[in-house]
Design a protein around this motif. Structure first.
Motif, mmCIF file in Angstrom:
data_model
loop_
_atom_site.group_PDB
_atom_site.id
_atom_site.type_symbol
_atom_site.label_atom_id
_atom_site.label_comp_id
_atom_site.label_asym_id
_atom_site.label_seq_id
_atom_site.Cartn_x
_atom_site.Cartn_y
_atom_site.Cartn_z
ATOM 1 N N GLU A 216 0.806 -1.221 0.000
ATOM 2 C CA GLU A 216 0.000 0.000 0.000
ATOM 3 C C GLU A 216 0.842 1.277 0.000
ATOM 4 O O GLU A 216 0.362 2.333 -0.401
ATOM 5 N N ASN A 217 2.083 1.183 0.469
ATOM 6 C CA ASN A 217 2.964 2.351 0.467
ATOM 7 C C ASN A 217 4.035 2.276 -0.614
ATOM 8 O O ASN A 217 4.949 3.099 -0.635
ATOM 9 N N ARG A 219 5.375 2.806 -4.259
ATOM 10 C CA ARG A 219 5.008 3.772 -5.307
ATOM 11 C C ARG A 219 4.584 3.084 -6.609
ATOM 12 O O ARG A 219 3.803 3.635 -7.385
ATOM 13 N N LYS A 222 1.048 0.791 -5.337
ATOM 14 C CA LYS A 222 0.101 1.368 -4.380
ATOM 15 C C LYS A 222 -1.330 1.411 -4.931
ATOM 16 O O LYS A 222 -2.265 0.914 -4.303
ATOM 17 N N GLU A 226 -4.403 -1.042 -3.672
ATOM 18 C CA GLU A 226 -5.574 -0.472 -3.000
ATOM 19 C C GLU A 226 -6.857 -0.818 -3.741
ATOM 20 O O GLU A 226 -7.885 -1.114 -3.127
#
Length: 233
Positions: A216-217, A219, A222, A226
Protein backbone atom coordinates in the motif's frame (compact mmCIF):
# COMPACT_ATOMS: atom_id res chain seq x y z
CA UNK A 1 -20.59 -15.57 -30.70
CA UNK A 2 -22.35 -13.09 -28.39
CA UNK A 3 -21.84 -9.36 -28.98
CA UNK A 4 -19.22 -7.87 -26.65
CA UNK A 5 -21.68 -5.47 -25.01
CA UNK A 6 -24.12 -8.31 -24.42
CA UNK A 7 -21.33 -10.40 -22.90
CA UNK A 8 -20.60 -7.67 -20.35
CA UNK A 9 -24.31 -7.29 -19.54
CA UNK A 10 -24.70 -11.04 -19.16
CA UNK A 11 -21.72 -11.14 -16.77
CA UNK A 12 -23.23 -8.52 -14.47
CA UNK A 13 -26.60 -10.27 -14.60
CA UNK A 14 -24.99 -13.62 -13.73
CA UNK A 15 -26.27 -15.47 -16.80
CA UNK A 16 -23.09 -16.36 -18.72
CA UNK A 17 -22.94 -19.96 -19.87
CA UNK A 18 -19.67 -21.88 -19.43
CA UNK A 19 -18.85 -21.34 -23.11
CA UNK A 20 -19.64 -17.62 -22.92
CA UNK A 21 -17.56 -17.29 -19.75
CA UNK A 22 -14.54 -18.74 -21.59
CA UNK A 23 -15.09 -16.23 -24.40
CA UNK A 24 -15.44 -13.45 -21.80
CA UNK A 25 -12.16 -14.41 -20.06
CA UNK A 26 -10.31 -14.58 -23.38
CA UNK A 27 -11.52 -11.10 -24.36
CA UNK A 28 -10.34 -9.71 -21.01
CA UNK A 29 -6.89 -11.12 -21.76
CA UNK A 30 -6.62 -10.19 -25.43
CA UNK A 31 -8.85 -7.16 -26.11
CA UNK A 32 -7.67 -3.96 -24.40
CA UNK A 33 -10.80 -2.02 -25.44
CA UNK A 34 -13.07 -4.73 -24.03
CA UNK A 35 -11.10 -4.76 -20.76
CA UNK A 36 -11.34 -0.96 -20.53
CA UNK A 37 -15.11 -1.00 -21.12
CA UNK A 38 -15.64 -3.81 -18.59
CA UNK A 39 -13.54 -2.01 -15.96
CA UNK A 40 -15.46 1.23 -16.55
CA UNK A 41 -18.85 -0.45 -16.20
CA UNK A 42 -17.77 -2.32 -13.07
CA UNK A 43 -16.63 0.93 -11.41
CA UNK A 44 -19.84 2.64 -12.52
CA UNK A 45 -22.03 -0.07 -11.00
CA UNK A 46 -20.02 0.06 -7.79
CA UNK A 47 -20.52 3.83 -7.61
CA UNK A 48 -24.26 3.43 -8.21
CA UNK A 49 -24.46 0.82 -5.45
CA UNK A 50 -22.69 3.21 -3.06
CA UNK A 51 -25.17 5.98 -3.91
CA UNK A 52 -28.10 3.61 -3.42
CA UNK A 53 -26.85 2.52 -0.01
CA UNK A 54 -26.44 6.16 1.06
CA UNK A 55 -29.93 7.05 -0.18
CA UNK A 56 -31.45 4.04 1.58
CA UNK A 57 -29.71 4.90 4.85
CA UNK A 58 -30.98 8.46 4.64
CA UNK A 59 -34.50 7.29 3.92
CA UNK A 60 -34.57 4.80 6.79
CA UNK A 61 -33.18 7.38 9.20
CA UNK A 62 -35.98 9.75 8.20
CA UNK A 63 -38.59 7.25 9.38
CA UNK A 64 -37.53 7.88 12.96
CA UNK A 65 -37.02 11.64 12.66
CA UNK A 66 -40.09 12.77 10.71
CA UNK A 67 -43.53 11.78 12.03
CA UNK A 68 -46.14 11.59 9.29
CA UNK A 69 -48.88 14.23 9.08
CA UNK A 70 -51.38 11.43 8.52
CA UNK A 71 -52.02 8.45 10.73
CA UNK A 72 -51.55 5.05 9.11
CA UNK A 73 -52.31 1.69 10.68
CA UNK A 74 -49.12 0.14 12.04
CA UNK A 75 -49.51 -2.99 9.91
CA UNK A 76 -49.30 -0.89 6.72
CA UNK A 77 -46.22 0.92 7.98
CA UNK A 78 -44.62 -2.48 8.66
CA UNK A 79 -45.53 -3.71 5.16
CA UNK A 80 -44.08 -0.59 3.55
CA UNK A 81 -40.87 -0.79 5.57
CA UNK A 82 -40.52 -4.48 4.72
CA UNK A 83 -40.92 -3.70 1.02
CA UNK A 84 -38.24 -1.01 1.13
CA UNK A 85 -35.92 -3.39 2.98
CA UNK A 86 -36.48 -6.21 0.47
CA UNK A 87 -35.73 -3.91 -2.47
CA UNK A 88 -32.59 -2.66 -0.76
CA UNK A 89 -31.37 -6.15 0.06
CA UNK A 90 -31.94 -7.25 -3.53
CA UNK A 91 -29.85 -4.34 -4.77
CA UNK A 92 -27.07 -5.03 -2.28
CA UNK A 93 -26.98 -8.73 -3.13
CA UNK A 94 -26.65 -7.89 -6.82
CA UNK A 95 -23.81 -5.42 -6.39
CA UNK A 96 -22.03 -7.07 -3.46
CA UNK A 97 -21.73 -10.63 -4.64
CA UNK A 98 -18.67 -12.64 -3.74
CA UNK A 99 -15.57 -11.28 -5.52
CA UNK A 100 -14.87 -13.03 -8.81
CA UNK A 101 -11.27 -14.08 -8.21
CA UNK A 102 -10.85 -15.35 -11.77
CA UNK A 103 -11.79 -12.01 -13.31
CA UNK A 104 -9.74 -10.00 -10.83
CA UNK A 105 -6.75 -12.17 -11.64
CA UNK A 106 -7.26 -11.87 -15.40
CA UNK A 107 -7.60 -8.08 -15.20
CA UNK A 108 -4.32 -7.69 -13.32
CA UNK A 109 -1.96 -10.43 -14.47
CA UNK A 110 0.62 -9.45 -17.07
CA UNK A 111 3.95 -11.20 -17.53
CA UNK A 112 6.87 -9.35 -15.97
CA UNK A 113 9.28 -7.98 -18.62
CA UNK A 114 12.75 -9.46 -18.93
CA UNK A 115 14.81 -6.88 -17.04
CA UNK A 116 17.55 -9.25 -15.99
CA UNK A 117 19.11 -10.81 -19.05
CA UNK A 118 18.39 -9.16 -22.41
CA UNK A 119 18.93 -11.68 -25.17
CA UNK A 120 20.43 -10.58 -28.46
CA UNK A 121 17.84 -11.63 -31.02
CA UNK A 122 20.33 -12.31 -33.80
CA UNK A 123 22.65 -14.29 -31.57
CA UNK A 124 22.65 -17.93 -30.56
CA UNK A 125 21.80 -18.94 -27.00
CA UNK A 126 25.11 -19.96 -25.46
CA UNK A 127 24.12 -21.26 -22.04
CA UNK A 128 21.18 -22.20 -19.83
CA UNK A 129 20.51 -18.59 -18.82
CA UNK A 130 20.45 -17.46 -22.46
CA UNK A 131 18.11 -20.31 -23.36
CA UNK A 132 15.79 -19.65 -20.41
CA UNK A 133 15.38 -15.94 -21.11
CA UNK A 134 15.19 -16.48 -24.85
CA UNK A 135 12.24 -18.83 -24.32
CA UNK A 136 10.68 -16.36 -21.86
CA UNK A 137 10.98 -13.46 -24.33
CA UNK A 138 9.33 -15.60 -27.00
CA UNK A 139 6.48 -16.45 -24.57
CA UNK A 140 7.48 -20.10 -24.82
CA UNK A 141 6.78 -20.55 -21.14
CA UNK A 142 6.83 -24.35 -21.16
CA UNK A 143 10.48 -24.39 -22.24
CA UNK A 144 11.29 -21.37 -20.09
CA UNK A 145 10.23 -23.42 -17.04
CA UNK A 146 12.54 -26.24 -18.10
CA UNK A 147 15.57 -23.98 -18.50
CA UNK A 148 14.94 -21.87 -15.40
CA UNK A 149 14.72 -25.11 -13.41
CA UNK A 150 18.30 -25.89 -14.40
CA UNK A 151 19.55 -22.54 -13.03
CA UNK A 152 17.75 -22.55 -9.69
CA UNK A 153 18.81 -19.21 -8.19
CA UNK A 154 16.31 -16.67 -6.82
CA UNK A 155 16.13 -14.71 -10.06
CA UNK A 156 15.45 -17.88 -12.06
CA UNK A 157 12.80 -18.98 -9.53
CA UNK A 158 11.04 -15.62 -9.94
CA UNK A 159 10.82 -15.85 -13.73
CA UNK A 160 10.04 -19.56 -13.51
CA UNK A 161 7.11 -18.79 -11.19
CA UNK A 162 5.72 -16.20 -13.60
CA UNK A 163 6.16 -18.65 -16.49
CA UNK A 164 4.21 -21.24 -14.48
CA UNK A 165 1.44 -18.72 -13.82
CA UNK A 166 1.28 -18.13 -17.58
CA UNK A 167 0.68 -21.82 -18.23
CA UNK A 168 -1.75 -22.12 -15.28
CA UNK A 169 0.57 -24.17 -13.11
CA UNK A 170 -0.22 -22.12 -10.02
CA UNK A 171 0.73 -24.75 -7.46
CA UNK A 172 4.34 -24.94 -8.65
CA UNK A 173 4.45 -21.14 -9.01
CA UNK A 174 3.50 -20.82 -5.33
CA UNK A 175 6.25 -23.26 -4.38
CA UNK A 176 8.89 -21.41 -6.38
CA UNK A 177 7.91 -17.99 -5.00
CA UNK A 178 8.08 -19.37 -1.46
CA UNK A 179 11.69 -20.49 -1.96
CA UNK A 180 12.93 -16.99 -2.80
CA UNK A 181 14.70 -14.97 -0.11
CA UNK A 182 12.46 -11.89 -0.19
CA UNK A 183 14.63 -9.74 2.08
CA UNK A 184 17.59 -9.65 -0.30
CA UNK A 185 15.72 -10.02 -3.58
CA UNK A 186 16.12 -7.01 -5.93
CA UNK A 187 12.60 -7.49 -7.37
CA UNK A 188 11.02 -7.89 -3.94
CA UNK A 189 7.95 -5.69 -4.54
CA UNK A 190 7.30 -7.40 -7.89
CA UNK A 191 7.58 -10.80 -6.25
CA UNK A 192 5.03 -9.81 -3.58
CA UNK A 193 2.65 -8.57 -6.28
CA UNK A 194 2.83 -11.73 -8.39
CA UNK A 195 2.56 -13.91 -5.30
CA UNK A 196 -0.61 -11.98 -4.34
CA UNK A 197 -2.09 -12.59 -7.80
CA UNK A 198 -1.21 -16.27 -7.55
CA UNK A 199 -2.98 -16.49 -4.17
CA UNK A 200 -5.96 -14.73 -5.75
CA UNK A 201 -6.11 -17.21 -8.63
CA UNK A 202 -6.14 -20.15 -6.23
CA UNK A 203 -8.84 -18.55 -4.05
CA UNK A 204 -6.63 -17.78 -1.05
CA UNK A 205 -8.03 -14.28 -0.50
CA UNK A 206 -6.60 -13.79 2.98
CA UNK A 207 -2.98 -14.37 1.93
CA UNK A 208 -3.57 -12.22 -1.16
CA UNK A 209 -4.77 -9.42 1.12
CA UNK A 210 -1.69 -9.74 3.35
CA UNK A 211 0.59 -9.29 0.34
CA UNK A 212 -1.44 -6.40 -1.07
CA UNK A 213 -1.47 -4.56 2.26
CA UNK A 214 2.33 -4.70 2.33
CA UNK A 215 2.32 -2.85 -1.03
CA UNK A 216 0.00 0.00 0.00
CA UNK A 217 2.96 2.35 0.47
CA UNK A 218 4.88 1.13 -2.57
CA UNK A 219 5.01 3.77 -5.31
CA UNK A 220 4.76 1.18 -8.11
CA UNK A 221 1.90 -0.95 -6.82
CA UNK A 222 0.10 1.37 -4.38
CA UNK A 223 -2.85 2.19 -6.66
CA UNK A 224 -3.31 -1.36 -7.94
CA UNK A 225 -2.99 -2.87 -4.47
CA UNK A 226 -5.57 -0.47 -3.00
CA UNK A 227 -7.99 -1.11 -5.85
CA UNK A 228 -7.70 -4.89 -5.46
CA UNK A 229 -8.12 -4.67 -1.69
CA UNK A 230 -11.31 -2.65 -2.15
CA UNK A 231 -12.65 -5.41 -4.41
CA UNK A 232 -11.80 -8.10 -1.86
CA UNK A 233 -13.27 -6.33 1.20
Amino acid sequence: MMEKENLINAYFEGRLTDEQNLEFQELLRSDAVFLQEFTFQKKLKKAIATEERAALKKQLESFDKKPSARTFPMKWIAVAASFVLLVALGSLLFYNHKPDYENLYTENFREFPNLSHPVVRSGTAENETDKAFSAYDKKDYQNAVVWFSKIGNDEALFYKGISEMSIRDHQNAAGDFAKINKENFPFREHLIWYEALNYLKTGNAEKAKDNLKSLENNRIYKEKAEELLSELD
